[in-house]
Write an enzyme that holds these catalytic residues in place. Sequence first.
Site, PDB file in Angstrom:
ATOM      1  N   GLU A 165      39.153  36.408  35.489  1.00 33.77           N
ATOM      2  CA  GLU A 165      39.815  36.259  36.785  1.00 33.77           C
ATOM      3  C   GLU A 165      41.301  36.029  36.499  1.00 33.77           C
ATOM      4  OE1 GLU A 165      39.590  33.764  40.971  1.00 33.77           O
ATOM      5  OE2 GLU A 165      38.636  32.950  39.185  1.00 33.77           O
TER       6      GLU A 165
ATOM      7  N   HIS B 219      36.662  37.161  45.768  1.00 38.78           N
ATOM      8  CA  HIS B 219      36.619  36.233  46.904  1.00 38.78           C
ATOM      9  C   HIS B 219      37.516  36.702  48.057  1.00 38.78           C
ATOM     10  CE1 HIS B 219      40.088  34.557  44.808  1.00 38.78           C
ATOM     11  NE2 HIS B 219      39.368  33.773  44.024  1.00 38.78           N
TER      12      HIS B 219
ATOM     13  N   ALA C 157      43.102  33.740  48.426  1.00 37.15           N
ATOM     14  CA  ALA C 157      44.109  34.127  47.438  1.00 37.15           C
ATOM     15  C   ALA C 157      44.510  35.595  47.575  1.00 37.15           C
ATOM     16  CB  ALA C 157      43.629  33.841  46.022  1.00 37.15           C
TER      17      ALA C 157
ATOM     18  N   ASP D 145      31.313  28.851  51.792  1.00 41.57           N
ATOM     19  CA  ASP D 145      31.332  27.434  52.128  1.00 41.57           C
ATOM     20  C   ASP D 145      32.463  27.215  53.136  1.00 41.57           C
ATOM     21  OD1 ASP D 145      33.695  27.305  50.672  1.00 41.57           O
ATOM     22  OD2 ASP D 145      33.083  25.604  49.454  1.00 41.57           O
TER      23      ASP D 145
ATOM     24  N   HIS E 281      36.266  27.247  51.947  1.00 37.43           N
ATOM     25  CA  HIS E 281      36.943  28.510  51.680  1.00 37.43           C
ATOM     26  C   HIS E 281      37.071  29.380  52.929  1.00 37.43           C
ATOM     27  CE1 HIS E 281      36.210  27.452  47.472  1.00 37.43           C
ATOM     28  NE2 HIS E 281      37.056  28.403  47.141  1.00 37.43           N
TER      29      HIS E 281
ATOM     30  N   ASP F 142      31.915  30.587  42.873  1.00 33.21           N
ATOM     31  CA  ASP F 142      33.253  30.198  42.401  1.00 33.21           C
ATOM     32  C   ASP F 142      33.241  28.729  41.972  1.00 33.21           C
ATOM     33  OD1 ASP F 142      35.905  30.517  41.713  1.00 33.21           O
ATOM     34  OD2 ASP F 142      36.679  30.356  43.755  1.00 33.21           O
TER      35      ASP F 142
ATOM     36  N   ILE G 291      43.240  24.864  46.664  1.00 31.12           N
ATOM     37  CA  ILE G 291      41.813  24.894  46.327  1.00 31.12           C
ATOM     38  C   ILE G 291      41.630  25.351  44.882  1.00 31.12           C
ATOM     39  CG2 ILE G 291      39.615  26.013  46.828  1.00 31.12           C
ATOM     40  CD1 ILE G 291      40.442  26.154  49.742  1.00 31.12           C
ATOM     41  N   ALA G 292      40.769  24.661  44.153  1.00 29.47           N
ATOM     42  CA  ALA G 292      40.514  24.962  42.741  1.00 29.47           C
ATOM     43  C   ALA G 292      39.032  25.248  42.549  1.00 29.47           C
ATOM     44  CB  ALA G 292      40.970  23.811  41.865  1.00 29.47           C
ATOM     45  N   GLY G 293      38.595  26.419  42.990  1.00 31.32           N
ATOM     46  CA  GLY G 293      37.178  26.738  42.898  1.00 31.32           C
ATOM     47  C   GLY G 293      36.381  25.932  43.910  1.00 31.32           C
TER      48      GLY G 293
END
Length: 371
Positions: free
Chosen positions: A118, A205, A209, A237, A240, A263, A297-299
């Site tokens: 990624e 995703h 992003a 979720d 996201h 993710d 957001i970090a995963g």
Amino acid sequence: MDGVLLPAVGRIVTPDGIVNGTLIVDGDRFEGVLEREGEPTGWVLPGFVDVHCHGGGGFSLANGDPESARGAAAFHASRGTTTLVASLVSSTHGFLLDATRALKPLVADGTLAGVHYEGPYISAAKCGAHRVEVLRDPDLSELTELIEAGSGAVKMVTIAPELNGALEAIEFLDQRGVVPAIGHTNASYEQTAAGIDAGAQAATHLFNAMRAFNHREPGPIPALLDDERIFSEIVADPVHLHPGTMRFAFDTSLPAWTLLVSDAMDAAGLDDGRYMLGRHAVEVADGVATVAGTDIIAGSTITLLDAFRNTVRLAGQSVEAASQMASATPAELLGLGDVGAIETGKYADAVVLDDDLNLVSVMRRGAWLQV
């Protein structure tokens, strides 16, 4: 033949529809489905296939450590994800090369289904939790070395199509049997379409992003949703995506072109606290993972089982449609012919849920796991 494996009659989701019955397994493969009379109890789904995951249960897939990767795979398997791809975040070429070599034996022995990069060939403007200083334009010599080091382990690479050399890299990956995915991008509609024409097959995703939709400057989202050559990842979720956005994506892209991904990072399944994603410190509060000191957001902290439930409960999709997006469609994207469906000859991977979609048991390769 090992015989009937479920004592009760369940609703078994097969490629041909729902069958009330039980499973028959021969070794590590499905032998068939035995129809039975009686009131069915619960659901039997094909094992979940997660093609975008960074870790879980306190274990990382992104740090290139084989034992940590085995721990993450075991954690997710216990939650129904019987096929797992290790997603590495943007880093130096040397790190990605070492991590690929370290994880290759786990792909060979079936612990992992492959490796996904990624980045680092992504947009600095849409990098999310990726470190800006390691981002760069696509490099065919780097990609060649990584693919050759993996000996078939490298399955997918996320690229922003607006970068210099991106179209050539997408075409190169497509020719080498590696899935080029468009993501972490600030591309225009036209640049995205050019990436698809060059051979891109997936959206990393979708919505997250990437440049937001505007009615005069539509950006990548409608180009990706509208093209049947593209499989769209959805992180299902409410952190996201709003449930209405999920529903819109599912109804527009349809289950055959939409795949659920977790993710997930190390904190999936664990309490709030401080963790690492690649080289970033991550804070988890109320189940939401962000780069420490920011709102980036970090995963996620979900599993694919959580994504499946959210797809049904929050986005109004049927169990059959959600099952397809969690198993058959991701398997098709990566060409994993032995998984993704309850079908004679495929690996005996199954998830058993009760009527309320609570986890009852998991079978992987014909063996029941402790859940």
